[in-house]
Write a protein that holds these residues in place. Structure first.
Motif, PDB file in Angstrom:
ATOM      1  N   THR A 127      30.864  -5.186   1.607  1.00 30.70           N
ATOM      2  CA  THR A 127      30.443  -5.477   0.295  1.00 30.70           C
ATOM      3  C   THR A 127      28.919  -4.862  -0.110  1.00 30.70           C
ATOM      4  O   THR A 127      28.493  -4.335  -1.092  1.00 30.70           O
ATOM      5  N   VAL A 128      28.404  -4.588   1.182  1.00 30.43           N
ATOM      6  CA  VAL A 128      27.002  -3.796   1.331  1.00 30.43           C
ATOM      7  C   VAL A 128      27.131  -2.761   0.758  1.00 30.43           C
ATOM      8  O   VAL A 128      26.340  -2.166  -0.135  1.00 30.43           O
ATOM      9  N   HIS A 129      27.895  -2.052   1.211  1.00 28.74           N
ATOM     10  CA  HIS A 129      28.251  -0.480   0.737  1.00 28.74           C
ATOM     11  C   HIS A 129      28.731  -0.366  -0.807  1.00 28.74           C
ATOM     12  O   HIS A 129      28.358   0.198  -1.486  1.00 28.74           O
ATOM     13  N   ARG A 130      29.544  -1.204  -1.080  1.00 36.23           N
ATOM     14  CA  ARG A 130      30.058  -1.360  -2.402  1.00 36.23           C
ATOM     15  C   ARG A 130      28.925  -1.690  -3.494  1.00 36.23           C
ATOM     16  O   ARG A 130      28.716  -1.194  -4.388  1.00 36.23           O
ATOM     17  N   ASN A 131      28.011  -2.572  -3.066  1.00 31.38           N
ATOM     18  CA  ASN A 131      26.623  -2.769  -3.762  1.00 31.38           C
ATOM     19  C   ASN A 131      26.064  -1.536  -4.079  1.00 31.38           C
ATOM     20  O   ASN A 131      25.317  -1.534  -5.152  1.00 31.38           O
ATOM     21  N   LEU A 132      25.690  -1.053  -2.903  1.00 31.39           N
ATOM     22  CA  LEU A 132      24.900   0.329  -2.932  1.00 31.39           C
ATOM     23  C   LEU A 132      25.361   1.447  -3.768  1.00 31.39           C
ATOM     24  O   LEU A 132      24.635   1.779  -4.323  1.00 31.39           O
ATOM     25  N   SER A 133      26.708   1.265  -3.804  1.00 33.44           N
ATOM     26  CA  SER A 133      27.201   2.280  -4.690  1.00 33.44           C
ATOM     27  C   SER A 133      26.910   2.081  -6.068  1.00 33.44           C
ATOM     28  O   SER A 133      26.948   3.093  -6.906  1.00 33.44           O
ATOM     29  N   LEU A 134      27.008   0.779  -6.676  1.00 31.10           N
ATOM     30  CA  LEU A 134      26.652   0.686  -7.762  1.00 31.10           C
ATOM     31  C   LEU A 134      25.215   0.789  -8.096  1.00 31.10           C
ATOM     32  O   LEU A 134      24.647   1.347  -9.282  1.00 31.10           O
ATOM     33  N   VAL A 135      24.200   0.662  -7.057  1.00 34.22           N
ATOM     34  CA  VAL A 135      22.622   0.901  -7.497  1.00 34.22           C
ATOM     35  C   VAL A 135      22.674   2.362  -7.738  1.00 34.22           C
ATOM     36  O   VAL A 135      21.920   2.913  -8.467  1.00 34.22           O
ATOM     37  N   TYR A 136      23.316   3.443  -6.800  1.00 35.12           N
ATOM     38  CA  TYR A 136      23.104   4.489  -6.565  1.00 35.12           C
ATOM     39  C   TYR A 136      23.589   5.320  -7.989  1.00 35.12           C
ATOM     40  O   TYR A 136      23.113   6.101  -8.519  1.00 35.12           O
ATOM     41  N   TYR A 137      24.598   4.605  -8.285  1.00 33.60           N
ATOM     42  CA  TYR A 137      25.441   5.323  -9.703  1.00 33.60           C
ATOM     43  C   TYR A 137      24.717   4.657 -10.842  1.00 33.60           C
ATOM     44  O   TYR A 137      24.282   5.472 -11.741  1.00 33.60           O
ATOM     45  N   ASN A 138      24.678   3.183 -10.962  1.00 34.52           N
ATOM     46  CA  ASN A 138      24.155   3.062 -12.179  1.00 34.52           C
ATOM     47  C   ASN A 138      22.598   3.047 -12.519  1.00 34.52           C
ATOM     48  O   ASN A 138      22.145   3.127 -13.494  1.00 34.52           O
ATOM     49  N   LYS A 139      21.667   3.245 -11.456  1.00 31.00           N
ATOM     50  CA  LYS A 139      20.190   2.993 -11.292  1.00 31.00           C
ATOM     51  C   LYS A 139      19.529   4.222 -11.092  1.00 31.00           C
ATOM     52  O   LYS A 139      18.572   4.428 -11.572  1.00 31.00           O
ATOM     53  N   CYS A 140      20.303   4.884  -9.758  1.00 26.97           N
ATOM     54  CA  CYS A 140      19.606   6.108  -9.322  1.00 26.97           C
ATOM     55  C   CYS A 140      20.213   7.500  -9.882  1.00 26.97           C
ATOM     56  O   CYS A 140      19.631   8.463  -9.506  1.00 26.97           O
TER      57      CYS A 140
END
Length: 448
Positions: free
Chosen positions: A171-184
């Motif tokens: 889930t840590v990597h899944r959450n980071l995926s959301l940050v990288y796509y949606n925010k970065c």
């Protein structure tokens, strides 16, 4: 009620037992379910079973403990937390560490299963921050989840990045995926993180579905997505949304019979955000099968049967037809396969509706492409001026609205797409407007 609990506790600490008992009973006369009053009566030896009205999880216990914790009555707070019934829940242990400073609680918190742990209180920030200061990676993960939920995505990203190589939690990597796509807006990082999350747990159907949704917004070739689905077939029936996405890819690939067979062999359950999905694929499969029928009397009759079947949804789809669903496309195709009075009847059915060219934003919006079939039907009925007006309006709409700034109403009904990855609404709008112009031009060419 918190103030009444605190007053009762202060009376008890002052040795004014009778006053404390009387005041606690007065509280229960106002609200028989008040947890603090029941706990205080138990402390006052009034034979009160204060846990009998508590839920079987730890939330009520932590809520009650915070009343005492914030007042500096740590002994009572600790007693309440120790009575928590769920021993497999990490936040209670973090709270016990915060109260006592005893390392054993911190160790238990870090080792306890993270499933169903969703910190959300302001006090949770304080408690978890103290654990993070002691170099606790799971606490950093939880705190990151809380920050992301509250819009503090930079803090969340920093916390998750600090522990992604220290804990084996997909889930840590899944959450980071959301940050990288949606925010970065870093698509490659988002893809790498989500692929890693699924690689870490090949049995997680939700993560696999979300990975496919990322591929979808990245506009990965549909054949590659379909091949990936085939490689992980065991997961497909675990989620209706994932199974529906697989069927949509089969339809897109022209495998209409397989798509139809899979639909009819499965019981679907409606979910918010998924309304109209499987019913759309049901229609698409049957219309696709009809389009492949031979050009003969027998073939045309079979095609008509398939199209008529597409007008009614079987029970296993779990959804009925919306009142505004006019099926212009199906009736137009039926008209093309019919003659005489029957043909005219189908043309009249296909010609129904109102002009609405904006993109279908929500599941109960009529797809604007239906106006194309309406125009074709009007033209077939000899009402060329009406058909021409629709074509001109579609072209004009596309020209006028291609630069619109599109946004989703916060209080909207269910959206037609699962938006874990934020769609580029401007790009989607441009494509929609281009499609409207193309369809409008085709209508105009047919009315000349």
């Amino acid at each position: 009620y918190n103030v009444r609990t605190l007053k009762t506790a202060l009376l008890r600490h002052l040795g004014l037992r009778d006053d404390a008992v009387s005041f606690a009973k007065e509280t229960l006369s106002i609200d028989p379910l008040e947890m603090g009053a029941r706990f205080e009566l138990a402390k006052l030896s009034e034979n009160s079973d204060w846990t009998e009205i508590m839920r079987a999880d730890n939330e009520d216990y932590r809520e009650l403990s915070m009343i005492y914790m914030e007042a500096g009555l740590d002994a009572e707070a600790r007693e309440i937390l120790l009575a928590c019934p769920n021993k497999n829940e990490p936040m209670t242990y973090y709270y016990l560490y915060h109260l006592t400073g005893e390392e054993e609680w911190l160790k238990k918190a870090e080792e306890t299963d993270s499933l169903h742990c969703f910190p959300n209180r302001l006090m949770d920030v304080v408690v978890l921050s103290k654990a993070v200061s002691k170099d606790c990676p799971m606490a950093a993960y939880y705190l990151g989840c809380l920050y992301y939920d509250k819009g503090e995505w930079e803090k969340a990203r920093s916390l998750w990045e600090s522990v992604e190589n220290r804990i084996t939690l997909p889930t840590v990597h899944r959450n980071l995926s959301l940050v990288y796509y949606n925010k970065c807006q870093d698509v490659e990082k988002a893809r790498n993180e989500m692929e890693l999350a699924f690689k870490m747990d090949k049995e997680d159907a939700r993560v696999f579905f979300e990975l496919d949704q990322l591929y979808k917004v990245m506009e990965l070739y549909y054949g590659d997505r379909l091949a990936n689905m085939e490689e992980n077939k065991a997961l497909l029936t675990r989620r209706d949304d994932l199974y529906t996405e697989y069927i949509s890819l089969l339809n897109r690939d022209g495998q209409y019979q397989l798509a139809y067979d899979l639909i009819m062999g499965h019981k679907f359950h409606p979910w918010e955000g998924g309304e109209g999905k499987i019913t759309g694929e049901y229609r698409r499969a049957l219309m696709g099968l009809a389009s492949k029928c031979e050009d003969s009397d027998k073939g045309r009759e079979k095609a008509r049967t398939l199209l008529k079947q597409a007008l009614n949804f079987p029970e296993n789809l779990g959804e009925g037809k919306l009142i505004g669903e006019l099926d212009n496309d199906i009736y137009w195709n039926l008209a093309c396969l019919s003659d005489g009075a029957e043909k005219e009847e189908y043309l009249n059915l296909a010609a129904r509706g109102e002009n609405n060219f904006s993109s279908a934003m929500y599941y109960n919006d009529q797809p604007p492409e239906m106006m194309y079939y309406r125009a074709l039907a009007l033209n077939g009925l000899g009402r060329k001026d009406e058909a021409k007006a629709i074509g001109e309006a579609m072209v004009e709409y596309g020209k006028e609205h291609s630069a619109d700034r599109v946004k989703i109403d916060y209080f909207a009904v269910s959206l037609p797409d699962f938006l874990i990855y934020e769609a580029d609404l401007a790009k989607k709008n441009v494509k929609h407007c281009e499609n409207m112009m193309r369809l409008g031009e085709r209508i105009l060419q047919g009315t000349i």
